[in-house]
Design a protein around this motif. Sequence first.
Motif, short mmCIF file in Angstrom:
data_model
loop_
_atom_site.label_atom_id
_atom_site.label_comp_id
_atom_site.label_asym_id
_atom_site.label_seq_id
_atom_site.Cartn_x
_atom_site.Cartn_y
_atom_site.Cartn_z
N SER A 1 0.82 -1.20 0.00
CA SER A 1 0.00 0.00 0.00
C SER A 1 0.86 1.26 0.00
N ASN B 1 2.74 2.09 -3.29
CA ASN B 1 1.86 2.69 -4.30
C ASN B 1 1.53 4.14 -3.95
N GLN B 2 1.28 4.41 -2.66
CA GLN B 2 1.03 5.80 -2.25
C GLN B 2 2.24 6.68 -2.53
N GLU C 1 2.74 7.33 -6.33
CA GLU C 1 1.75 8.31 -6.79
C GLU C 1 2.08 9.72 -6.29
N ALA C 2 2.51 9.81 -5.01
CA ALA C 2 2.80 11.12 -4.42
C ALA C 2 4.03 11.76 -5.04
N LEU D 1 3.68 10.52 5.03
CA LEU D 1 3.89 9.26 4.31
C LEU D 1 5.34 8.79 4.44
N SER E 1 -6.73 2.52 6.14
CA SER E 1 -6.16 3.66 6.85
C SER E 1 -6.17 3.37 8.35
#
Length: 487
Positions: free
Chosen positions: A228, A231-232, A235-236, A250, A457
């Motif tokens: 997870s 991937n975050q 993308e960020a 993050l 989350s």
Amino acid sequence: MREKSKLTSDQWVALLAKEELPAITSIAGILDKFSNDDRSSIPSLSKVILHDQALSSSLLKVANSSSRSPVKRVTTVSRAAIFLGIQSVKNICLTAKVLEGLLNSKHLSPAVYERLMKLMANAFFAGLLAKMMVPEYDESTQEEVYLAAMMYNIGETSFWSTGNPLTRQLIQKAGMPKIAFEQYCASTAGIKFKDLSVGLARTWNLGELLIKSLNQPQSRTKEMNIISLSNQLSEAIGSPPKNRAKFDHLIKDICALINVDEHRLKLKIESTRKLAVELLASYNASALESYIKPLPMQKDFGGLPAPVELANLTIEEQLIISIKSLNALTRTSRSINEFLTHTLQLLSQIFHFHRCGFWVFSQDKRQIECRQTVDSEGEAVRFHCSFPLTDSQNIMNYAIQHAETVFIENYQDIKWRDYLTFESEQFIENGLLCLSPVKVNSKVVGMISAQFFDKASYFSEEDFAHFDLIAEQLNLCLSYVSKRLQS
């Protein structure tokens, strides 16, 4: 090609696997026939690869890349397979076919093509980032984590590659907040992207780790967290959030999970970025190189910088500053809206809720309506929702009647059975919800809601206590201002 709107989940998966991406389905089926035993499988698999010039070329280039660093250059497929190992060879073959199949997508509008390219680059980078985060794992587990992270969003990526008119309709709403856009796509297309990923993962037999990470994110194993977070992070980096604090949070989460300091992690990320660019050339996918970006700088975040006083602080320090800022407002403001806006923004900054809202009673007191909402970056968003307060027992009624802060981690729990209305289910869905009555002199005048849209989350009982602390401080401040105005 026929319109793909309102198909069932199985129909969507079948269309993507059989009609849109048959080459990926074919190679996945071939690879699945070979066991993960190097001695028995490598000779036979090598013969299959030799019949595909593009696969042979990619395998040799990856084997000779800087990340593998063979002592002597590998020149044959069989030697490359022996050098790399069966699981690595399988992943290289699948990666090559996925990139080839998606890059060959035809008849895409410019906006859809741009989104597809970003998703492909993010996925490839995420796989390598995930592998970078598990250096202490054995090679087979590293490969499993890589594949699961790379294919985590394969459902959405495959969807945009179709060129169907529906993609051109949906892309027009791509400027919406991420969660809202995903919900819009799901309602229009009739299928959630996550369900497409699960279906394709099963069709292509991509492994239980990927399927579990999609279906059971609440399991919270280290591997699932890494899938997870990688991937975050990908993308960020590709599209930095407006709020710098969100990105910093993050990075801190990843540092804590893999036990490295921030400086060391950033060096590892940059090294992985360079590797990604090199490997894309090996896969004949250099078109994606420009989408693999270095770590963002302050100017890349686009929006206003995060408030200095909350950046890079512990949760305890953030709480102290938040309480002080609310207290300071009592000296300068008489507006309840200013207090509420400030509180919602504090909550979004500290806990990164997907949505925070303030609810007020209708004039006849027969329902409670959402009046003000912010997203995870503290930006105002539109959200219209209401709950009846008469002739209905629901979660809002419960919080109002008990005048207490509520944490709903599982709305199907027996505790909430009597309050499980249609409105409650629609509002909470598969996520987590906190409710806190807004009180002036002990009188409930409204409600604050804070929620995550999925259980992936993490939000602990300690976090809830911190949330309750800020909500209670708001009530104290509002009561103090009210008494001051009456005196």
